[in-house]
Design an enzyme around this catalytic site. Structure first.
Site, PDB file in Angstrom:
ATOM      1  CG  ASN A   7      -1.845   1.153   1.285  1.00  0.00           C
ATOM      2  OD1 ASN A   7      -1.446   2.282   1.015  1.00  0.00           O
ATOM      3  ND2 ASN A   7      -3.098   0.917   1.613  1.00  0.00           N
ATOM      4  CG  HIS A  10       1.915   6.159   4.664  1.00  0.00           C
ATOM      5  ND1 HIS A  10       0.583   6.417   4.831  1.00  0.00           N
ATOM      6  CD2 HIS A  10       2.304   5.543   5.800  1.00  0.00           C
ATOM      7  CE1 HIS A  10       0.196   5.967   6.002  1.00  0.00           C
ATOM      8  NE2 HIS A  10       1.223   5.426   6.620  1.00  0.00           N
ATOM      9  CG  HIS A  43      -8.280   4.061   0.827  1.00  0.00           C
ATOM     10  ND1 HIS A  43      -8.471   3.934   2.185  1.00  0.00           N
ATOM     11  CD2 HIS A  43      -9.501   4.370   0.314  1.00  0.00           C
ATOM     12  CE1 HIS A  43      -9.747   4.170   2.478  1.00  0.00           C
ATOM     13  NE2 HIS A  43     -10.393   4.441   1.356  1.00  0.00           N
ATOM     14  NE  ARG A  45      -9.465   8.455   3.850  1.00  0.00           N
ATOM     15  CZ  ARG A  45      -9.617   7.573   4.849  1.00  0.00           C
ATOM     16  NH1 ARG A  45      -8.772   6.566   4.972  1.00  0.00           N
ATOM     17  NH2 ARG A  45     -10.586   7.700   5.715  1.00  0.00           N
ATOM     18  NE  ARG A  49      -7.701  11.512   5.007  1.00  0.00           N
ATOM     19  CZ  ARG A  49      -8.065  10.810   6.086  1.00  0.00           C
ATOM     20  NH1 ARG A  49      -7.209  10.024   6.694  1.00  0.00           N
ATOM     21  NH2 ARG A  49      -9.276  10.907   6.563  1.00  0.00           N
ATOM     22  CD  GLU A  70      -7.455   0.100   1.615  1.00  0.00           C
ATOM     23  OE1 GLU A  70      -6.296  -0.339   1.549  1.00  0.00           O
ATOM     24  OE2 GLU A  70      -7.854   0.866   2.496  1.00  0.00           O
ATOM     25  CB  THR A 101      -9.296   1.532   6.850  1.00  0.00           C
ATOM     26  OG1 THR A 101      -8.911   2.109   5.614  1.00  0.00           O
ATOM     27  CG2 THR A 101     -10.655   0.892   6.713  1.00  0.00           C
ATOM     28  CD  GLU A 151      -6.922  -6.368   3.356  1.00  0.00           C
ATOM     29  OE1 GLU A 151      -7.182  -5.994   2.192  1.00  0.00           O
ATOM     30  OE2 GLU A 151      -6.198  -5.732   4.135  1.00  0.00           O
ATOM     31  CG  HIS A 191      -5.293  -2.052   9.358  1.00  0.00           C
ATOM     32  ND1 HIS A 191      -4.835  -1.355  10.452  1.00  0.00           N
ATOM     33  CD2 HIS A 191      -5.927  -1.149   8.563  1.00  0.00           C
ATOM     34  CE1 HIS A 191      -5.207  -0.094  10.326  1.00  0.00           C
ATOM     35  NE2 HIS A 191      -5.849   0.072   9.193  1.00  0.00           N
TER      36      HIS A 191
HETATM   37  N1  PXP Z   1      -5.660  -3.246   4.356  1.00  0.00           N
HETATM   38  C1  PXP Z   1      -6.571  -2.265   4.397  1.00  0.00           C
HETATM   39  C2  PXP Z   1      -7.967  -2.599   3.986  1.00  0.00           C
HETATM   40  C3  PXP Z   1      -6.232  -0.964   4.794  1.00  0.00           C
HETATM   41  O1  PXP Z   1      -7.172  -0.008   4.854  1.00  0.00           O
HETATM   42  C4  PXP Z   1      -4.888  -0.682   5.124  1.00  0.00           C
HETATM   43  C5  PXP Z   1      -4.489   0.711   5.513  1.00  0.00           C
HETATM   44  O2  PXP Z   1      -4.620   1.573   4.438  1.00  0.00           O
HETATM   45  C6  PXP Z   1      -3.968  -1.732   5.042  1.00  0.00           C
HETATM   46  C7  PXP Z   1      -4.376  -3.003   4.692  1.00  0.00           C
HETATM   47  C8  PXP Z   1      -2.525  -1.501   5.345  1.00  0.00           C
HETATM   48  O3  PXP Z   1      -2.382  -1.204   6.708  1.00  0.00           O
HETATM   49  P1  PXP Z   1      -0.986  -0.684   7.245  1.00  0.00           P
HETATM   50  O4  PXP Z   1      -0.733   0.630   6.608  1.00  0.00           O
HETATM   51  O5  PXP Z   1      -1.197  -0.616   8.713  1.00  0.00           O
HETATM   52  O6  PXP Z   1       0.032  -1.722   6.827  1.00  0.00           O
END
Ligand code: PXP
Length: 242
Positions: A7, A10, A43, A45, A49, A70, A101, A151, A191
């Protein structure tokens, strides 16, 4: 052994800190892909953002591995997904005030919308995964409404502090995985996963994909994104073989 989707939200968060055009998440995606990532997750959003419409459009054109979008089930975002047709969407709940999330998608309350979104995604050949807390009612509802995958939210596992709590959360995830598989869905997890807590999740049999963001991007500040991605892939491979 599960494969890794990275992901890269960031990267866009850093860009938006200055409303500038760097760092570009599209470059980050290419580096992750070169490191051996199975997929790129972003993601989009509603408040844009971090990741924006241009990012998903260019990523859809340039990512050669899997693009996992996402997204919430808001109509505007569903229309974007219909337009870009990523390989997979992961449906999440979305609150404006949250840092990330927070919970899983309530597949029971939002059953009819879920069914409709799944139908529209399938019409365009897009796989649908639902991000859920590891609870029976959501797994059954996700399967009933046609999701291809779930997931499992690993946040509670990641936040567990004592060995007993960690053990209980792993058992909870395993039970959810078993039910998901029984319902003929693929089972993903994500997550809060980090270099330090990944081992038991990587070693969990029959998980297909892991979605990891924060920990990899945080490490990339010091070692570079390609190295950070490769280190996580090596760990998943190592513990996935045990
Ligand atoms: N899975 C989902 C559905 C998420 O919303 C996120 C955070 O954007 C992640 C995985 C990844 O989480 P983390 O950034 O804590 O690794």
């Amino acid at each position: 052994m599960p494969v890794l989707n990275i992901n890269i939200d960031h990267i866009a968060t850093v860009r938006q800190a200055r409303r500038a055009d760097e760092p570009d998440p599209v470059w980050a995606a290419a580096q992750c892909e070169l490191a051996g990532a199975n997929g790129i997750t972003v993601h989009l959003r509603q408040d844009r953002r971090h990741i924006n419409d241009r990012d998903v459009q260019v990523l859809a054109e340039t990512v050669a591995c899997k693009l996992n979008l996402e997204m919430s089930m808001e109509e505007e975002i569903v229309c974007v997904a219909e337009g870009i047709q990523p390989e997979q969407v992961t449906l999440v709940p979305e609150k404006r005030e949250e840092l990330t999330t927070e919970g899983g998608l309530d597949c029971v309350t939002w059953a009819s919308r879920l069914k409709e979104v799944v139908r529209r995604m399938h019409k365009r050949g897009v796989l649908v995964s639902a991000f859920i807390t590891p609870e029976k009612k959501h797994i059954i509802a996700a399967a009933r409404h046609g999701c291809d995958a779930i997931e499992l939210h690993t946040g509670q596992y990641a936040n567990a502090e004592t060995p007993k709590e960690i053990y209980q959360q792993l058992k909870r995830l395993e039970a959810a995985r078993d039910l998901g598989l029984k319902k003929k869905m693929l089972v993903h997890a994500g997550h809060g996963l980090t270099y330090r807590n990944i081992a038991p999740i990587a070693a969990m049999q029959d998980l297909s994909e892991l979605n990891i963001g924060h920990s990899i991007i945080a490490r990339s500040v010091f070692v570079g994104i390609r190295e950070a991605a490769a280190e996580m892939i090596r760990l998943i491979d190592k513990f996935g073989k045990t």
